[in-house]
Design an enzyme around this catalytic site. Structure first.
Site, PDB file in Angstrom:
ATOM      1  N   ASP A 182       0.328  11.138  -0.082  1.00 57.38           N
ATOM      2  CA  ASP A 182      -0.633  12.271   0.302  1.00 57.38           C
ATOM      3  C   ASP A 182      -1.976  11.794   0.670  1.00 57.38           C
ATOM      4  OD1 ASP A 182      -0.861  10.874  -2.192  1.00 57.38           O
ATOM      5  OD2 ASP A 182      -2.188  12.519  -2.795  1.00 57.38           O
ATOM      6  N   TRP A 219       0.764  -1.237  -0.091  1.00 62.03           N
ATOM      7  CA  TRP A 219      -0.070  -0.085  -0.032  1.00 62.03           C
ATOM      8  C   TRP A 219       1.058   1.368  -0.159  1.00 62.03           C
ATOM      9  CZ3 TRP A 219      -4.964  -0.669  -1.155  1.00 62.03           C
ATOM     10  CH2 TRP A 219      -5.623   0.231  -1.076  1.00 62.03           C
ATOM     11  N   GLU A 275      -3.244   8.951  -1.313  1.00 58.50           N
ATOM     12  CA  GLU A 275      -2.470   7.619  -1.397  1.00 58.50           C
ATOM     13  C   GLU A 275      -1.648   7.570  -2.653  1.00 58.50           C
ATOM     14  OE1 GLU A 275      -5.928   4.987  -0.315  1.00 58.50           O
ATOM     15  OE2 GLU A 275      -4.603   4.981   1.671  1.00 58.50           O
ATOM     16  N   GLU A 276      -1.169   8.496  -3.294  1.00 56.16           N
ATOM     17  CA  GLU A 276      -0.465   8.247  -4.575  1.00 56.16           C
ATOM     18  C   GLU A 276       0.947   8.892  -4.587  1.00 56.16           C
ATOM     19  OE1 GLU A 276      -4.539   8.177  -7.431  1.00 56.16           O
ATOM     20  OE2 GLU A 276      -3.305  10.033  -7.241  1.00 56.16           O
ATOM     21  N   GLU A 285     -18.714   7.685  -3.961  1.00 53.39           N
ATOM     22  CA  GLU A 285     -17.394   8.375  -4.054  1.00 53.39           C
ATOM     23  C   GLU A 285     -17.152   9.704  -5.035  1.00 53.39           C
ATOM     24  OE1 GLU A 285     -13.434   6.510  -5.488  1.00 53.39           O
ATOM     25  OE2 GLU A 285     -12.852   6.895  -3.114  1.00 53.39           O
TER      26      GLU A 285
END
Ligand SMILES: *[C@@H]1O[C@H](CO)[C@@H](O)[C@H](O)[C@H]1NC(C)=O
Ligand SMILES: *[C@@H]1O[C@H](CO)[C@@H](O)[C@H](O)[C@H]1NC(C)=O
Length: 580
Positions: A194, A138, A197-198, A422
């Site tokens: 960030d 992750w 999550e990238e 989302e």
């Protein structure tokens, strides 16, 4: 008759638009609130399997599988619930909040791929909903989580402090808050993934929420008599505030979201940071990027404009009217669509700005915010406009209409039934990606609240000054480096019976490395206060407990958690405790 009606209607277009936003909010608010609660264990209707107080991101289990609990999402969601609780808007939430606090206390201790509780594990982004570690690959660590959790818990702690005693808050909430704040104080200057999550670099949202947590954490520590940590939290807060300034791009007129990632840097990250660090007492302060600051407004315009031409559903909309907005224009996740929470955040920032302008009775236009305001009034020039001026009236009305426009976009693409996924499709607006995203619901609730003038407690953002040179976390008092010792006096109030004595043992050799057998006996000269002065390593995290012995035989340890403090780099320190 018909002609009269039609002309009356055309005059009332903006009133009608407002009415439709009003009616959307009236319908959607209870749906959003129920949507949040459905996603909280153990009894939320869509969160079966989640432990008590655990917030699932979404009940979606495939494409994408979001049936996990993120520290960031959970903390933002609970911050919104704690706001409602402490304001008195919903006093039924106390049990949920207690569950959240208890769940986070457990999750903090879960060893995970980011580390253990004391070696970086707090930066782990998400966990399984049974409070076990998620061990697959992750984007980790994500260092905004501990800060956001501290902010949510601190708001509750400040309420509990008024409701109960210092000792109660110190024993129930402070240990978990302190773990998060110590993590932030030690690690804010490390790279992080960030909030999306990238990108692994430094991230404006993360730095901004870390700064906030350290400021309010230092204030809470002071109120709780936990004075040993205050100087370090304040020093690291000043360091983060200094670093925060570096994200501003004066040429582009916007806040660069991430230092890495190779993108434009235009990102909802920055509007989200502004609303989640809003402090009504700080006015339009640009140093902390308050929602009505010239920098945050300029940045908001640049961010919003970056979506005008790229989403089909935004075509044909006037260049100064609200549009659908997403995370960042380069986004390709699930096709790169607008997000409900991003669109709501734009509205919320604008409503927050209106709250402050109204409170201060004026509005300032600067060279930095000129382009933002000129989209509504091309002739406006830099200056301060009092509430009595027509310029103020025109601009605030236009900003209100602009803000409502984002809610209208949100409403337009919310399906009947009110469920918030989302994302919504960039080409036709239908919901995309995870259904019932908890954060989408919470973001709607806080935007609706801001429209109604609701604010949450401030965090000490007013009147801050930026240090002239930026220090890293290792300098200016935060790091180690000292090899000396400092004298610490331990005072503990403990009533005892004849034959009973109080001892101390703890985590360093001079505190006998946790040995009860060689624990140090305290002096009862000022009974019921027992005392001892011990030299401990400087600039170190020290843990200890008091124990009771009867005629030299161990009878009891203090209850968990361990007492914990950061020793100063020099000088001396007194710890004043009450036997637990
Ligand atoms: C503390 O809060 C509870 C729950 O809201 C309330 O019933 C109680 O009266 C409060 N006590 C004090 C001293 O404020
Ligand atoms: C650490 O802080 C310094 C000083 O503000 C800054 O220049 C540097 O980019 C920071 N690095 C990270 C990874 O936060």
């Amino acid at each position: 008759m018909r002609v009269v009606l039609l002309s009356a209607l055309s005059v009332c277009v903006s009133v009608l638009a407002q009415t439709s936003v009003d009616s959307y909010i009236a319908t959607e608010s209870p749906i959003a609130k129920a949507g949040v609660l459905a996603n909280i264990g153990p009894s939320g209707s869509k969160s079966q399997g989640a432990k008590a107080g655990v917030v699932i991101a979404s009940p979606s289990t495939t494409n994408p599988d979001y049936l996990f609990t993120w520290t960031r999402d959970s903390s933002l969601v609970f911050k919104a619930l704690i706001d409602q609780f402490v304001s008195g808007a919903d006093t039924t939430l106390l049990g949920q909040i207690q569950n959240f606090v208890a769940a986070q206390k457990i999750i903090q201790q879960v060893s995970n791929p980011s580390g253990t509780v004391s070696s970086g594990g707090l930066g782990e982004p998400h966990y399984n909903i049974d409070e076990t570690a998620f061990t697959a690959a992750w984007g980790r660590p994500q260092r905004d989580g501990p800060a956001l959790r501290a902010t949510a818990t601190i708001e509750y702690a400040n309420w509990l402090l008024k409701n109960t005693s210092v000792a109660n808050v110190v024993s129930t909430l402070w240990p978990t808050i302190k773990l998060d704040l110590d993590y932030v104080a030690a690690d804010w200057n490390q790279t992080t993934f960030d909030l999306w999550e990238e990108v692994s670099s430094s991230s404006f949202f993360t730095t901004a929420v870390q700064h906030r947590a350290l400021r309010e954490g230092a204030a809470l520590a002071t109120a709780l008599g936990q004075t040993s940590v205050v100087a370090n939290y304040n020093t690291q807060a000043a360091n983060t505030l200094c670093f925060l300034q570096s994200y501003w791009n004066p040429t582009g007129g916007y806040i660069t979201a991430n230092t890495g990632g190779g993108r434009s840097g235009k990102d909802a990250n920055t509007a989200l940071a502004s609303i989640h660090t809003f402090d009504p007492a700080a006015g339009c302060d640009a140093v902390t990027f308050q929602p009505c600051s010239d920098r945050a407004l300029s940045s908001l315009k640049v961010y919003v404009d970056s979506f005008r031409s790229i989403y089909t559903i935004n075509s044909g909309i006037a260049s100064n009217a609200a549009v659908a907005t997403g995370r960042y224009p380069e986004d390709s996740y699930m096709g790169g669509n607008p997000w409900y929470l991003a669109t709501a955040a734009v509205a919320e920032q604008l409503y927050d700005a209106l709250i402050v302008w109204k409170a201060q009775g004026s509005l300032s236009v600067t060279s930095v915010s000129l382009a933002f305001f000129q989209q509504f009034l091309p002739s406006v020039t830099a200056g301060t406009y009092a509430a009595s001026t027509s310029t103020y009236t025109t601009l605030t009305a236009a900003v209100k209409t602009f803000a409502d426009g984002f809610i209208a976009v949100h409403a337009k693409y919310t399906p009947s039934g009110g469920g918030l996924a989302e994302q919504y499709s960039r080409s036709n607006g239908v919901p995309v990606s995870a259904v019932d995203l908890t954060w989408s619901y919470a973001a709607a609730l806080t935007a609706f609240g801001a429209r109604a003038g609701v604010t949450s407690p401030g965090w000490g953002a007013a009147g801050l000054t930026v240090p002239t040179t930026c220090q890293t976390s290792g300098s200016g008092g935060g790091g180690g480096g000292s090899t000396g010792t400092v004298a610490v006096t331990f005072n503990v109030v403990a009533t005892t019976v004849i034959g009973e004595d109080i001892y101390i043992t703890g985590s360093v050799p001079s505190l006998q490395n946790w040995s009860p057998d060689t624990a140090l006996i305290l002096n009862p000269d000022n009974y019921p206060t027992w005392s001892i002065t011990v030299n401990v390593p400087a600039s170190s995290d020290i843990q200890y407990k008091y124990i009771r012995k009867f005629n030299g035989v161990l009878t009891s340890w203090e209850s968990d958690p361990n007492n914990d403090f950061q020793s100063p780099s020099s000088g001396s320190l007194t710890r004043n405790d009450v036997w637990r």
